[in-house]
Design an enzyme around this catalytic site. Structure first.
Site, PDB file in Angstrom:
ATOM      1  N   ARG A   1       0.803  -1.239   0.000  1.00  0.00           N
ATOM      2  CA  ARG A   1       0.000   0.000   0.000  1.00  0.00           C
ATOM      3  C   ARG A   1       0.825   1.273   0.000  1.00  0.00           C
ATOM      4  NH1 ARG A   1      -2.508  -3.215   3.539  1.00  0.00           N
ATOM      5  NH2 ARG A   1      -3.709  -4.670   2.319  1.00  0.00           N
TER       6      ARG A   1
ATOM      7  N   ALA B   1      -2.990 -13.589   9.694  1.00  0.00           N
ATOM      8  CA  ALA B   1      -3.910 -14.222  10.646  1.00  0.00           C
ATOM      9  C   ALA B   1      -4.793 -15.297  10.010  1.00  0.00           C
ATOM     10  CB  ALA B   1      -4.777 -13.163  11.328  1.00  0.00           C
ATOM     11  N   GLU B   2      -4.923 -15.316   8.689  1.00  0.00           N
ATOM     12  CA  GLU B   2      -5.685 -16.404   8.067  1.00  0.00           C
ATOM     13  C   GLU B   2      -4.916 -17.715   8.199  1.00  0.00           C
ATOM     14  OE1 GLU B   2      -6.340 -13.209   6.780  1.00  0.00           O
ATOM     15  OE2 GLU B   2      -8.204 -13.768   7.735  1.00  0.00           O
TER      16      GLU B   2
ATOM     17  N   THR C   1      -3.546  -9.129  13.791  1.00  0.00           N
ATOM     18  CA  THR C   1      -2.468  -8.508  13.014  1.00  0.00           C
ATOM     19  C   THR C   1      -2.797  -7.064  12.624  1.00  0.00           C
ATOM     20  OG1 THR C   1      -3.415  -9.615  11.095  1.00  0.00           O
ATOM     21  CG2 THR C   1      -1.470 -10.611  12.080  1.00  0.00           C
TER      22      THR C   1
ATOM     23  N   ASP D   1     -13.893 -12.768  10.956  1.00  0.00           N
ATOM     24  CA  ASP D   1     -12.862 -12.025  10.218  1.00  0.00           C
ATOM     25  C   ASP D   1     -13.201 -10.535  10.166  1.00  0.00           C
ATOM     26  OD1 ASP D   1     -10.547 -11.526   8.778  1.00  0.00           O
ATOM     27  OD2 ASP D   1     -11.410 -12.097   6.844  1.00  0.00           O
TER      28      ASP D   1
ATOM     29  N   LYS E   1     -14.896  -3.696   9.094  1.00  0.00           N
ATOM     30  CA  LYS E   1     -15.591  -4.730   8.330  1.00  0.00           C
ATOM     31  C   LYS E   1     -16.946  -5.105   8.918  1.00  0.00           C
ATOM     32  CE  LYS E   1     -11.716  -7.538   6.590  1.00  0.00           C
ATOM     33  NZ  LYS E   1     -11.262  -8.954   6.734  1.00  0.00           N
TER      34      LYS E   1
ATOM     35  N   TRP F   1      -9.986  -2.489   3.283  1.00  0.00           N
ATOM     36  CA  TRP F   1      -8.865  -1.546   3.472  1.00  0.00           C
ATOM     37  C   TRP F   1      -8.978  -0.327   2.560  1.00  0.00           C
ATOM     38  CZ3 TRP F   1      -6.114   0.098  -0.611  1.00  0.00           C
ATOM     39  CH2 TRP F   1      -6.273  -0.637  -1.788  1.00  0.00           C
TER      40      TRP F   1
ATOM     41  N   CYS G   1      -7.922 -24.957  -2.544  1.00  0.00           N
ATOM     42  CA  CYS G   1      -7.712 -24.151  -3.764  1.00  0.00           C
ATOM     43  C   CYS G   1      -8.572 -22.898  -3.838  1.00  0.00           C
ATOM     44  CB  CYS G   1      -7.987 -24.999  -5.009  1.00  0.00           C
ATOM     45  SG  CYS G   1      -7.263 -26.653  -4.947  1.00  0.00           S
TER      46      CYS G   1
ATOM     47  N   HIS H   1      -8.182 -19.516  -6.065  1.00  0.00           N
ATOM     48  CA  HIS H   1      -8.680 -19.750  -7.430  1.00  0.00           C
ATOM     49  C   HIS H   1     -10.187 -19.616  -7.564  1.00  0.00           C
ATOM     50  CE1 HIS H   1      -4.749 -20.820  -9.027  1.00  0.00           C
ATOM     51  NE2 HIS H   1      -4.538 -21.543  -7.943  1.00  0.00           N
TER      52      HIS H   1
HETATM   53 CA    CA Z   1      -8.435 -11.413   7.798  1.00  0.00          CA
END
Ligand code: CA
Length: 724
Positions: free
Chosen positions: A160, A221-222, A280, A345, A372, A433, A644, A648
């Site tokens: 960023r 964090a994921e 995070t 999240d 969020k 963000w 995936c 994807h």
């Molecule tokens: Ca997250």
């Protein structure tokens, strides 16, 4: 000509996610050079290049032709006082110059412009310094991030932006380093490691600099990390202090006193410290030089699911919180948690704007955030007192925020503990963000928001798998949900630009757009709001009433925020074009037709036309035939969903930012097993999944992708050509 068909109603980008960001500041030093009117590039290359400090940023309104810090000013309003381009003449905007970043991944940077030089980052944490008037390259820097590290980036290998300070340019890299470059020639002054390299940390946010300390957080964090942010000396890179946002192993001493309070809000049966706990600091910071407070937003839990992370409850401080910190020492002054016990999240890493408003008859210094979780917050930034929290998008996880306790009231009918739930907002958030902007002229906040839902449940047999996403989601149930839900009527989902009155807490105007991920926002004293869209239009609106005044088709989706500046008395508007970020899994926008070549685009009054990109063949090639039973296809669907989908796309409908697997070439089909099990494409960032998948799994995955390709081909063939 074919449009990029959406074959699914449920599922796209269910896991979009986030990263970090930034601010700078300082107040007690003399600027080395300060020019009320920025001069041309040539006059400034040399020993004064990039001369910047806190006094200069604090007085940014004295030199509105520069964009000195991430959000232009310490208060991060992203409002420019420039009026040469305004609501009367914006229709005459045209291209001044463009600059190719030689990338095809997401571009999210806010450029910094100092005295005719523009500094910005590209994908994979590259840095460019160019002549802000012409686009001529002064220097570039590539930190040479090992491509396999890209698997740790939840939301694309984005960055960023840089911070500029006293002749140096600072960048955080996707592999967790902080690098100081010489502003004149881009040479490395120092390059330090900020992370435990055995853990899947990433840096995507812009550093902030306050009183000769450069401050940087990280993401991850994921996958599973412990959040923190750190201050380093600008001259040497030596660590000054570090603030952990969640407690560590309870058998070890607290690293700082605030963690004692935090630890009381966690239970230990889930052994959260083994996976990391999360929290995070991957994006937003802001600074008030008068109060000498640094504001930091923290992220989601790791794993997401609180029933696994902290069984039996607890608020889990300091997840999803806004922290007010003394920048000299790293001490906490106050905190406010937007989402106690976060399980969705719902990070509070989103953009924070500082301003003063009249509130119930009193002038208050406030901090505003649209995190969020769907509530727009106003906090007294001196004390952290909650003044207001109202829904700015559809919110179903909580009914309201209790103003007595300051906490949200969750809706028990939406519990994910024992059920699969469709909940608003999505993990990608009502707002992510992408920076907002605040205009003191209109009193409005412009939010790049979205209406979007997520699918949540709980994996009762969760076990950490190091190196992949660890959310606590039951993937078998998730795959089953996708199967049942395909083609069903889904709740409405769309992106929008929302003009929000923070005092009245209500919408004033909004513009809907078909893409879920759209760009950040700039507002100016010319009564303008600028935003790039995911479907490839750079648009200017009247700030007061939302009337569209100008639009340029740029053939590339945009997620980055625009900025504006002057050189030699002429005003420019700059934006990066390059889709990705949380849109990395969202199949939308012009990528399949034009690709995703990254560019910096700069506009001025009386400018020219954007060179057209060549159209590509966006058809889906006929895949090879493969034999598979129903049971094998079913296994392929589950493995795809688990391993995936996060890159994807659900149902193998890829965005094209990373490979759309339905468009694999015959040559790629031939080596599918080598790629998935043996890491054949590791240098492209596609790592081996051989630790988790067997040869049978790879066969079943391949069969599932081929099935999805054929379904998409049939759907495309049945779609009438759009009218020209
Ligand atoms: Ca997250």
């Amino acid at each position: 000509m074919k449009t990029h068909l959406k074959t699914v109603k449920f599922g796209i980008g269910l896991f979009a996610l986030g990263m970090l960001a930034v601010l700078p500041a300082c107040s007690d030093e003399k600027a080395d050079t300060k020019t009320a009117e920025p001069q041309s590039f040539a006059e400034h290359v040399g020993e004064t290049t990039g001369r910047m400090d806190g006094a200069r940023i604090a007085a940014a309104d004295d030199e509105p032709g520069n964009w000195l810090a991430h959000g232009r000013t310490y208060d991060e309003q992203r409002y420019s006082p420039l009026t040469m381009i305004n609501d009367q003449n914006v229709g005459d905007l045209g291209l001044a110059w463009s600059f190719d970043t030689d990338t095809t991944r997401g571009l999210e940077a806010s450029p910094i412009v100092v005295d005719g030089v523009m500094y910005f980052t590209g994908s994979w944490s590259t840095v460019f310094a160019v002549n802000a008037k012409t686009g001529e390259e002064l220097w570039s820097y590539d930190p040479e991030v090992p491509r396999p590290w890209g698997k740790n980036a939840c939301c694309d290998v984005v960055n960023r932006g840089v911070a500029v300070w006293k002749g140096k340019v600072y960048v955080g890299t996707i592999d967790g380093r902080l690098v100081a470059l010489d502003a004149v020639d881009g040479s490395v002054v120092w390059d330090i490691n900020t992370i435990d390299r055995s853990k899947p940390y990433t840096i995507t946010g812009a550093p902030r600099i306050i009183k000769d300390k450069v401050i940087i957080g990280n993401g991850g964090a994921e996958l599973g990390v412990r959040g923190y942010f750190t201050a380093y000396d600008v001259a040497t890179g030596k660590q000054a202090w570090r603030f952990y946002t969640v407690p560590g192993n309870p058998d070890e001493p607290f690293e700082h006193k605030e963690l004692e309070m935090a630890a009381e809000t966690w239970t230990t049966e889930g052994k959260y410290w083994e996976i990391g706990g999360g929290g995070t600091v991957w994006d937003s910071m802001a600074y008030d030089p008068e109060l000498d407070l640094l504001y930091v937003g923290t992220g989601n839990g790791s794993p997401w699911n609180r029933y696994i992370r902290s069984p039996g409850g607890g608020d889990n401080l300091f997840l999803s919180s806004i922290l007010a910190i003394r920048p000299d020492s790293g001490e906490l002054v106050w905190h406010y948690q937007t989402t106690p016990g976060d399980s969705w999240d719902y990070t509070a890493t989103q953009h924070m704007i500082l301003n003063e408003i009249e509130w119930e008859g009193e002038q208050r210094k406030v901090l505003m955030q649209a995190p969020k979780n769907g509530f727009f917050y106003i906090l007294d930034r001196v004390t952290g007192e909650l003044l207001s929290a109202e829904k700015y998008v559809t919110v179903t996880w909580a009914t309201h925020v209790d103003m007595e306790t300051g906490k949200p009231v969750e809706d028990p009918a939406m519990s994910m503990e024992n059920a699969t739930q469709v909940i608003f907002p999505a993990p990608a958030g009502g707002h992510n963000w992408h920076p907002m902007a605040y205009s003191p002229d209109t009193g409005l906040v412009y939010i790049p928001a979205r209406e979007y839902f997520g699918v949540y449940n709980t994996d009762k047999n969760f076990k950490e798998e190091r190196g992949k996403w660890n959310l606590g989601v039951d993937w078998d149930a998730y795959a089953e949900f996708l199967k049942v839900a395909e083609g069903m009527e889904a709740p409405p989902a769309f992106g929008m630009l929302l003009a929000w009155d923070p005092v009245k807490q209500e919408k004033v105007w909004s513009v809907e757009m078909p893409t879920l991920a759209n760009g950040g926002v700039l507002t100016t004293a010319g009564n303008l709001v600028f935003q790039g869209t995911g479907d490839g239009k750079f648009v200017a609106y009247a700030a007061d009433d939302g009337t569209p005044l100008w639009a340029a088709p740029v053939q590339t989706g945009m997620i980055a925020p625009p900025i504006t500046y002057t050189v030699d008395g002429e005003q420019y508007v700059a934006i990066q074009a390059g889709y990705g970020g949380i849109g990395v899994t969202m199949s939308e926008g012009p990528i399949s037709k034009y690709g995703n070549d990254g560019r910096m685009l700069v506009f001025k009054l009386g400018g020219g036309d954007l060179p057209a990109l060549a159209e590509r063949d966006d058809s889906i090639p006929e895949p090879p035939a493969i034999e598979a039973t129903e049971a094998q296809l079913s296994n392929g669907a589950v493995k795809f969903t688990k391993y995936c989908m996060v890159c994807h796309g659900a149902y193998a409908v890829g965005s094209g930012v990373v490979a759309d697997l339905r468009r694999m070439t015959p040559e790629t089909h031939d080596v599918f097993g080598e790629i998935v099990l043996n890491g054949l494409y590791e240098e492209k960032g596609m790592v081996s999944f051989g630790d988790w998948l067997s040869e049978e799994d790879a066969h079943d995955l391949h069969a599932y992708i081929i099935e999805r390709s054929n379904i998409s081909r049939a759907a495309l063939a049945a779609t009438p050509e759009p009218a020209p």
